[in-house]
Each structure stands twice: as C-alpha cells, then as structure tokens.
Design a protein around this motif. Structure first.
Motif, PDB file in Angstrom:
ATOM      1  N   CYS A 415       3.284  56.440  51.870  1.00 58.75           N
ATOM      2  CA  CYS A 415       3.719  55.108  51.484  1.00 58.75           C
ATOM      3  C   CYS A 415       5.104  55.227  50.845  1.00 58.75           C
ATOM      4  CB  CYS A 415       2.726  54.510  50.498  1.00 58.75           C
ATOM      5  SG  CYS A 415       2.948  55.157  48.830  1.00 58.75           S
ATOM      6  N   GLY A 457       1.471  56.716  46.630  1.00 61.76           N
ATOM      7  CA  GLY A 457       2.180  56.782  45.361  1.00 61.76           C
ATOM      8  C   GLY A 457       1.460  56.102  44.213  1.00 61.76           C
ATOM      9  N   CYS A 462      -1.955  52.763  49.793  1.00 58.64           N
ATOM     10  CA  CYS A 462      -1.315  52.321  51.040  1.00 58.64           C
ATOM     11  C   CYS A 462      -1.095  53.488  51.989  1.00 58.64           C
ATOM     12  CB  CYS A 462       0.005  51.626  50.763  1.00 58.64           C
ATOM     13  SG  CYS A 462      -0.181  50.230  49.655  1.00 58.64           S
ATOM     14  N   GLY A 463      -0.999  54.702  51.439  1.00 55.57           N
ATOM     15  CA  GLY A 463      -0.853  55.883  52.291  1.00 55.57           C
ATOM     16  C   GLY A 463      -2.192  56.433  52.771  1.00 55.57           C
TER      17      GLY A 463
HETATM   18  S1  SF4 Z   1       0.127  53.077  47.433  1.00 53.85           S
HETATM   19 FE1  SF4 Z   1       1.016  51.070  47.946  1.00 53.85          FE
HETATM   20  S2  SF4 Z   1       1.243  50.070  45.997  1.00 53.85           S
HETATM   21 FE2  SF4 Z   1       0.982  52.244  45.548  1.00 53.85          FE
HETATM   22  S3  SF4 Z   1       3.016  53.129  45.509  1.00 53.85           S
HETATM   23 FE3  SF4 Z   1       2.339  53.327  47.580  1.00 53.85          FE
HETATM   24  S4  SF4 Z   1       3.117  51.477  48.587  1.00 53.85           S
HETATM   25 FE4  SF4 Z   1       3.195  51.081  46.402  1.00 53.85          FE
END
Ligand code: SF4
Lengths: 556, 171
Positions: A415, A457, A462-463
């Motif tokens: 992400c 992250g 999101c990843g």
């Molecule tokens: S998981 Fe999603 S919300 Fe968290 S840092 Fe990555 S893109 Fe941003």
C-alpha cells in the motif's frame, strides 16, 4: 468491453455536474466541511498527507488502450507524470489540485470512466478475476455480472449511507484470483447438479483490524434473482450493521456477532418479502450487457506456436520471462501476458505516463486494444498471439516493463503507507524496495518460486498483509516504525490468514528476517513444493524458530 | 422546525408536537411511540402522526397503520442511512400515509429520500437556513434517471431500456 449507451453516458456526465455543484455549495458555505467530506469521498477525492488524492475506478479491472492513454495524459497534465495502481484494481493520482478535479472528471467521462464510489461508506467499485473471459478454468465470464452490479450500485438511493464501506468481488473460475473470500460479498459463478449456472454468495470476509474469511450465505442463487437478493442482503446490513463504532461497522462484524445462520435467516426473510419481478434486471438486459463481453475475433491458430517455441529456445532470458509472466489462454495459439509493475527497487504499482502509452500501444497492436489491471498491482495484455510474444517482450523491455517476476518474491504488493497515506503508522514502499533489491537476482527468484509478500502501512490492511504468504504490517511503537511479520496467509480458494511470527522488527531487520524464512523453505521443501505448501505441511514452528533466532542475534 | 415538501418547497407544518400531559385536541398531533397507545385510545377525529427512531421494528407499528396519518423517522445524523431502509420497508408493508424524514439531511439526500418513499423532510433551523429551497430542487434533479428498479421515482434506466427494446420490436 462494455460501452456506454446514452443512459450511461448521461449518468456519468450528470455525476460530474453534480460534483461541481457540490464543490460550489461547499465553497459558498451551504454545506459544511463535515457534510462535504462524504460527498467528495464518494467521488474518489481524498485528503492525504501532502495533497489531495484522486482514485479512479477501473471497473472489474478492464481497461481499453484508449482509456489508458487518457490516464497517461491526465498524469502528465495534472499530476507528476505517473499513476499508481491499487490492490482494488483502481488507479490513484497522488498530486492533483482540488480545483482541477472537475476537469479531470470531464476527461475521464470522455473515455467512459469515472471516480464514482471509489471511496466512502457505500458499495465500492466491483472487482473481478483479471483473467475473466480468458482463463481456461472458467465456468463463465464474470464481467457481465460485475457490470450489472456496477450499474445497480451507482448512486443507490437506499445504500449510499451504509454503516461502512462495502466491497464486492466476483469470479467465474475454479481458481480464485479475485480474493472473493476476503470481501464483504464474494460472488462465485457455479454450476448446480442440473447444469444451470448461478451464484454462490459469500459474505463477511475482510481484512483490516479484524480479518475474517467470508462464509457462504447462499450456495446457489438463480442468476435472475441477483439484484433482489443483493437488495435484501444490503437492507439487512444497512438496518442492522453497527454504527456505534467504525471499527465494528463492517458486515463481517454483524455476521460474526449474530452468526451466519441468523444472518442468513434475516436475509432470506427479507428476500421472501420482496416483489422480485419489480427489482431484478430482465433477461434481455442481462443479455445486452453480456453481448459486450463476447470474445474478440481470434484468428484460427495452432495450439502450439512454433515461432514462440523457437524464440524460447534461442533466448533464455525471454523463456525465463515467459515462464512466469505468460498465462495459458482458452483460445488456441493465444496467451495472456502479465506486465509486471514491480521493477527491482521501484514503487509497486507505479506506472509513468510514458509507460502507459507504451502499454496502450502494445494493447492496440497485439491484444485487441484491451488491458486488465490485477489486484496484485500489475497489468495484463489479455489476448496476445503466441507468435507475437517475443516482439511484445522486446517492446516491453524498451519501456522498462519486462521484469520477469510475476508471482515471485519480488512481485510485492504494498500500500502507499506513510509516504502518502494520512492513516499510515509506518512506511511500506521502502520496505518493498529493500526486499526487491535483496532478492533481485533473477535465478534466485526462480529457484524460490511462487511466494507472495504483502505489505500494509497500518492496521487497515490495504496491502492485504493477512493473506500474504509472508505478510508485513507496519506499526508504530514508541515513535519508531515496527514491522510485524506473519506467515501462511493465502488469498485464493484456500483462503487463510497468516500467523504472527514474533515481536516487531525495525525496517533494517526485515530483509534478513525474510531471508531466514526463505532459507527454511529451501532447506525443507519437497520437490516441486511451493512455499505456501511447505508452510502448510510443516506448520509455523520451524519458521518461527529461525525467525526468533535471528532476533536473538540482533539483540545480542 | 422547517418542513420541506416533496416538490422542494418550504411549507407550514400542520402537525403539532404533543407533549405528554397536554390536551390532545389539536387537529393534527405528532406523538412519540411511547405516547401512541394512550393517544390513540382517547383520540377524537384528529389526525395522528408518530415520530419513531430509525431502529423501530415494523411489527410494533403495523397494527396502527390505518390509524396513522403520518410516520416521522428520525435521522440522528445525515450519515446514518437506516431511515432509508426503514422507509422502504414501511412502504413495502403497506403504509400509505405521509412519511417524514426528520433530521439534519443534506440536499444531496433529497432524491434518495423521495425514492425510498418519503414525502417530506423536517430540518433543524440552521440546516434549512444554509440550504435554501432551490438547492433541494436542483439536487433532486441531479440525475435524469438512475439504475435501480422498484424505487418510487420516474422510470429507471433499466426500465427505459426495456421500453426502448419493446418499441424497437413493435415498431
Ligand atoms: S493500509 Fe491503507 S490506510 Fe493503512 S497506510 Fe496503507 S493505504 Fe493507508
């Protein structure tokens, strides 16, 4: 590919006009910032760490060369000359100015694209298998039903203020490339004993801070009843999903709290109370949409191309690339080809405008003008004649798009993380880059074989780190970035969540830790056994031992 | 509080909010669900409306449908969309009186509210002051047609396509 008719065209144009009007009402003070926020989110406009971000829908990952050229143009004109493909088959621009957004929306509408519902507490852009219509293991092409759902869910009067976001993925194949078990609704096209096709409906999957694998709520839904059933399910969720805590508001929590049997009973009761004939799409409408997805006019070709075989024999580098980036196609003599957006040391999913144009040109010349976006943040040329593969490979090389790593350890999903995202607790891109450099050697990558690393992250996932064979979650501990490593996740039909291996690592420690896990695998695997299968066979213990051993060393 | 009718006009509210202990002789009274049984028991030829939370079970209301001229559904926040589904269910289960959305809705939700079966929107003063009637009228007309079938509005895109197909076949 689907083409807009007059109604679709007008709808998207009216959406752009509506957004302009919403911006004006915000500027005049008629609506407050709080009221405007969901309106802009429902049109894909985020406020990130350094700038606004615009998320463009690529419905079910299908893209034409013409559309990709337009994205290249937007990237040059309004961004910094590149775009970023996401894990939900969308494209993000990280640097547009808010005042340019309506103009970008106009340019998108010119090529039948939009940003509708790429964010916000509504039904999001529908995703699908990137090899739809191509894969040999497909019962039926899922794109027509994905398009039907795209239309039905757009500006839905009842389901635009849901407790939380709602993601739907569809697949028509036996092998799940769309991760349907980790979506709010996963839809699988299945055949019943009478030989009819219908849908298996899976509900309540998802990642985030409470990862869950979805459960079957309907094992066979007749195709004609789809919209009525979705209406029933969404109504139950809209009425009963929790709204007191945003972390407990996804449908997975409702399903978990009341149990799948009770959830199913409520949906079926609602479904039974509906007058389905007033809700469902009629057969002709479904056929109208399906006609757009008819196979392109393939030429008659022998199943095995001599030209391709000869080129492989003469060029080991080409053969090595083709081994991992080329997928069998159901039309004889054709192949689907994945273009890796994971160059060694590059940002996963980033593509420059120049590269977009190169890929669009190749699609026009060799793939009936069509491309696909994968949830692994790569692109696909879905219909390439095997005879042409060598020429395409050379052209991709010129555009720095010929990385031979699809599905391998450097095909990392990540992400945007703390480099862009306002919610992030740690960086993810530099971790991906460091791992990519560490495992850069192509021969070593091939020796390791299929291994998916996924990096998020923050806890929002999101990843998709929970379903990475190796997952990496960036957290913050006492002001420092700390990376938690999980093992054994899987996003396919064998969906599984990874197990945490031990305490968090610093960014600098991550590559060595991953190296250790790979060493355990290489030392213990049976012939031909993929990483995830070795993990399944041995369990987590030997990997954990190696992982902790390294940490002791680091501490010593 | 300001009341917006289905045409996007601010109109006078004929209903009077009833407070427990008051006489119920006003011709149109709006009562809470708790007060409803008592008010119904002593009613004359008044029109009775009831104001409910968006979590109320329909079974609690269905026996009174015929006696109710109005059901008002509270929207505790504009982002709380439960009222849309409750309205849709009330219509489906046969309530034919007036349906009122009560709360801080925004103009962009007007079309949705009407499509789900609402007839009017009662707004807090401040929200009405910021959003004049023309905003509601314009927002309600943002889309010439939308895709969903079975909602209370002009022919959906799916129905228009179907009509065009039938016409093409007959023509
Ligand atoms: S998981 Fe999603 S919300 Fe968290 S840092 Fe990555 S893109 Fe941003």
């Amino acid at each position: 590919m689907y083409r807009y008719d007059e109604f679709d065209e007008r709808f998207v144009r009216e959406r752009v006009a509506q957004f302009r009007d919403q911006v004006n009402r915000r500027l005049s003070g008629a609506i407050t910032e709080d009221e405007f926020k969901p309106l802009r989110l429902k049109n894909g406009v985020y406020l990130q760490l350094h700038a606004y971000m615009l998320r463009i829908a690529i419905p079910y990952g299908t893209l034409s060369a013409r559309q990709l050229r337009q994205l290249a143009l937007i990237g040059e004109k309004f961004d910094r000359g590149y775009g970023h493909f996401t894990t939900r088959q969308n494209l993000q621009f990280n640097w547009p100015r808010l005042r340019d957004v309506p103009e970008i929306l106009d340019l998108l509408a010119d090529v039948e694209m939009h940003c509708i519902q790429t964010s916000g507490n509504c039904i999001r852009n529908v995703t699908a298998d990137q090899f739809s219509g191509v894969a040999a293991d497909e019962i039926e092409d899922p794109r027509p039903v994905a398009e039907l759902i795209r239309q039905w869910s757009s500006a839905h009067p009842e389901f635009s203020y849901l407790p939380r976001k709602f993601k739907i993925a569809v697949t028509g194949a036996a092998h799940d490339r769309a991760a349907v078990k980790v979506h709010d609704i996963g839809l699988r096209i299945v055949r019943n004993t009478a030989g009819e096709t219908g849908y298996e409906i899976i509900v309540g999957g998802g990642l985030g801070r409470t990862p869950m694998i979805g459960k079957v709520v309907r094992d066979f839904l007749p195709k004609g009843d789809l919209l009525a059933y979705l209406e029933a399910l969404m109504r139950v969720y809209n009425a009963e999903g929790r709204r007191d805590n945003k972390y407990k508001a996804r449908v997975k929590i409702l399903v978990h709290e009341i149990g799948i049997e009770e959830f199913q009973a409520r949906v079926e009761a609602e479904f039974a109370a509906l007058d389905r004939t007033t809700i469902n799409a009629d057969r002709e409408e479904v056929a109208r949409i399906a006609a757009y997805f008819a196979a392109p006019p393939y030429e008659k070709r022998p199943a095995v191309s001599q030209t391709y075989q000869a080129a492989r024999a003469a060029n080991p580098a080409f053969a090595a690339w083709a081994d991992v980036n080329v997928t069998p196609h159901k039309a004889p003599g054709y192949a689907a080809l994945t273009i890796s957006l994971k160059g060694i040391g590059a940002v996963p999913g980033d593509m420059t405008s120049e590269q977009m144009r190169a890929a669009a040109g190749l699609a026009e010349r060799y793939s009936f003008g069509e491309l696909r976006v994968t949830h692994a943040q790569n692109l696909v040329l879905p219909h390439v004649a095997q005879d042409d593969l060598f020429a395409v490979w050379k052209a991709l090389g010129n555009a720095r798009l010929a990385e031979a790593n699809v599905g391998l350890i450097t095909d990392i999903i990540a992400c945007p993380g703390l480099d862009y995202c306002a919610l992030a607790t740690a960086r993810s891109i530099p971790i991906a880059q460091a791992l990519s450099q560490r495992f850069a050697d192509p021969a070593r990558q091939r020796e390791i074989g299929p291994l998916g690393i996924k990096i998020s992250g923050c806890i929002n996932a999101c990843g998709h780190h929970h379903v990475g064979n190796i997952g990496i979650l960036g957290l913050e501990k006492r002001g420092e970035e700390s990376y938690q490593i999980t093992l054994g996740g899987d996003a396919t039909e064998n969906a599984a969540l990874g197990d945490i291996l031990g305490p968090g690592l610093t960014a600098a420690e991550v590559p060595d830790a991953i190296e250790r896990l790979v060493e355990v695998y290489l030392g213990q695997r049976n012939t031909g056994e993929a990483f995830i299968d070795t993990v399944r066979r041995l369990g987590i213990a030997p990997f954990k031992a190696a992982f902790l051993q390294e940490i002791d060393h680091a501490a010593a | 509080m300001p009341l917006l009718d289905a045409g996007g006009r601010f109109v006078a509210d004929r209903f009077h909010r009833f407070n427990s202990g008051e006489a119920t002789d006003h011709p149109c009274v709006l009562v809470s669900l708790a007060d409803l049984p008592a008010v119904l028991a002593v009613r004359g030829d008044q029109e009775i409306g009831v104001e409910i939370a968006n979590t109320v079970e329909i079974a609690a209301l269905a026996p009174h449908f015929d006696a109710l001229a109005l059901i008002g559904i509270a929207f505790p926040a504009y982002a709380d969309g439960r009222g849309f589904s409750l309205a849709k269910r009330l219509r489906r289960d046969g309530f034919t009186g007036t349906l009122r959305a009560i709360g801080p809705l925004i103009a962009d939700q007007f079309a949705y509210a009407l499509a789900c079966g609402f007839d009017e929107v009662e707004l807090p003063e401040a929200n009405a002051a910021r959003q004049p009637a023309e905003h509601w009228v314009k927002a309600a007309a943002a889309f010439s047609a939308t895709y969903q079938r079975g909602y209370a509005r002009e022919a959906s895109i799916l129905d228009q396509r179907r009509a065009a197909r039938l016409e093409g076949r007959n023509g």
